[in-house]
Design a protein around this motif. Sequence first.
Motif, short mmCIF file in Angstrom:
data_model
loop_
_atom_site.label_atom_id
_atom_site.label_comp_id
_atom_site.label_asym_id
_atom_site.label_seq_id
_atom_site.Cartn_x
_atom_site.Cartn_y
_atom_site.Cartn_z
N ALA A 100 40.80 24.31 42.69
CA ALA A 100 40.05 24.07 41.69
C ALA A 100 41.61 23.48 41.50
O ALA A 100 42.89 23.78 41.32
N ARG A 101 41.02 22.36 39.80
CA ARG A 101 42.79 21.62 39.32
C ARG A 101 42.77 22.48 38.39
O ARG A 101 42.20 23.19 37.55
N GLY A 102 43.39 22.25 37.41
CA GLY A 102 43.97 22.65 36.26
C GLY A 102 43.07 22.34 34.70
O GLY A 102 42.80 21.05 35.29
N GLY A 103 43.30 23.49 34.58
CA GLY A 103 42.35 23.11 33.85
C GLY A 103 40.56 23.48 33.87
O GLY A 103 39.54 23.87 33.19
N THR A 141 41.44 31.00 35.85
CA THR A 141 41.76 29.84 35.54
C THR A 141 42.79 28.71 35.38
O THR A 141 43.85 29.92 35.37
N VAL A 142 42.67 28.34 36.38
CA VAL A 142 43.96 27.46 36.43
C VAL A 142 44.34 26.84 35.91
O VAL A 142 44.47 25.78 34.85
N PRO A 143 46.20 27.05 35.46
CA PRO A 143 46.84 27.05 34.60
C PRO A 143 46.83 24.96 34.86
O PRO A 143 47.03 24.16 35.71
N GLU A 144 47.68 24.39 33.68
CA GLU A 144 47.43 22.99 34.16
C GLU A 144 49.39 22.99 34.51
O GLU A 144 49.70 23.47 35.32
N GLY A 145 49.09 22.36 35.72
CA GLY A 145 49.42 21.51 37.01
C GLY A 145 50.11 22.49 38.17
O GLY A 145 50.67 22.00 38.74
N ARG A 146 48.96 23.05 38.18
CA ARG A 146 48.44 23.84 39.01
C ARG A 146 46.83 23.95 40.03
O ARG A 146 46.64 22.71 39.58
N THR A 147 47.25 24.20 41.09
CA THR A 147 45.75 23.66 41.52
C THR A 147 45.78 25.15 42.72
O THR A 147 46.42 26.50 42.99
N PHE A 148 44.36 25.94 43.20
CA PHE A 148 43.81 27.02 44.17
C PHE A 148 43.09 26.26 44.82
O PHE A 148 42.41 25.65 45.20
N LEU A 149 44.07 26.68 45.85
CA LEU A 149 43.85 26.42 47.64
C LEU A 149 43.22 27.21 47.82
O LEU A 149 43.23 28.33 47.89
N MET A 150 42.42 27.18 49.43
CA MET A 150 41.18 27.28 49.46
C MET A 150 41.33 27.07 51.50
O MET A 150 41.38 25.78 51.44
N GLY A 151 42.03 28.29 52.70
CA GLY A 151 41.18 27.84 53.77
C GLY A 151 39.53 27.40 53.85
O GLY A 151 38.71 27.97 53.29
N ASP A 152 39.21 26.03 54.60
CA ASP A 152 37.43 26.02 55.14
C ASP A 152 37.37 27.27 56.10
O ASP A 152 35.95 27.62 55.85
N ASN A 153 37.90 27.91 56.76
CA ASN A 153 37.63 29.33 57.58
C ASN A 153 38.21 30.50 56.42
O ASN A 153 38.70 31.07 56.47
N ARG A 154 36.87 30.57 55.68
CA ARG A 154 36.98 32.06 54.46
C ARG A 154 37.22 32.87 54.88
O ARG A 154 37.60 33.77 54.77
N GLY A 155 36.69 33.45 56.76
CA GLY A 155 37.42 34.75 57.22
C GLY A 155 38.47 35.32 57.37
O GLY A 155 38.89 35.86 58.00
#
Length: 235
Positions: A100-103, A141-155
């Motif tokens: 996810a990205r900002g907003g 809720t992701v603030p502007e100028g930031r990102t939400f990061l996750m790995g593909d191996n969620r476990g």
Amino acid sequence: MERRRGRRRGIWAIVLLVAGGVLVLGGTVHSAVSAGHSEVDYEKHRIASDHMRPAYAAGDSGWFSMGAAGEELEIGRGDVVLVSVPQWRTGGLMLSRVVARGGDRIEHRRGESTLRLNGEPLEEPYILDRSVPAVVAFDVTVPEGRTFLMGDNRGNSADSSMHISEDGGTVPLSAIRGEAVVEPTDLIVAGGLQFVGAVVFLAGGVLGIVALVVRRREPAPAQPVPGAPAPGATG
């Protein structure tokens, strides 16, 4: 007229020298033209862990665009990035995927088989186990100028979802150092031309030296003895 020894080697030496020079020049020009179209700096990195399986496994290598001079990388949802987050991992860059990205509002509700992005189920065909989109519940809720990061191996991934207490797990765009790309063929072609050209040029030089040595070792033609009849003459 008798052909001098080493003449054929000399001709081939010249051919190889010219061909090698042309290939090296071609590779240099191709590299310069490619660089002229883009200021992107490509780097190859080795993947250290399995947290991005199945896209990347431990021991794999990947190419990354390290951005244009003075410009921010254009990062979108779903992109795989190299990011510097010392509080998550010390001693180097880590690989992760932008979810996810900002907003954006990104959430996971216990028992659901997908994340929700802005209230809608998020399709993620790239994750290792699609029945486990996350191991914890969250609503950010992701603030502007930031990102939400996750790995593909969620476990098996120390990502944003595991650091919700720290700015909602979000990471500033400035922490992103590179973006995964397909193998940069322009660089490979240019490098290949230069390498092959150098080998051919070197072979031509060696063959030229051999031809010179052979010619120098060629015995001098016999000189007629004064007063002796010329070959084929009759008395």
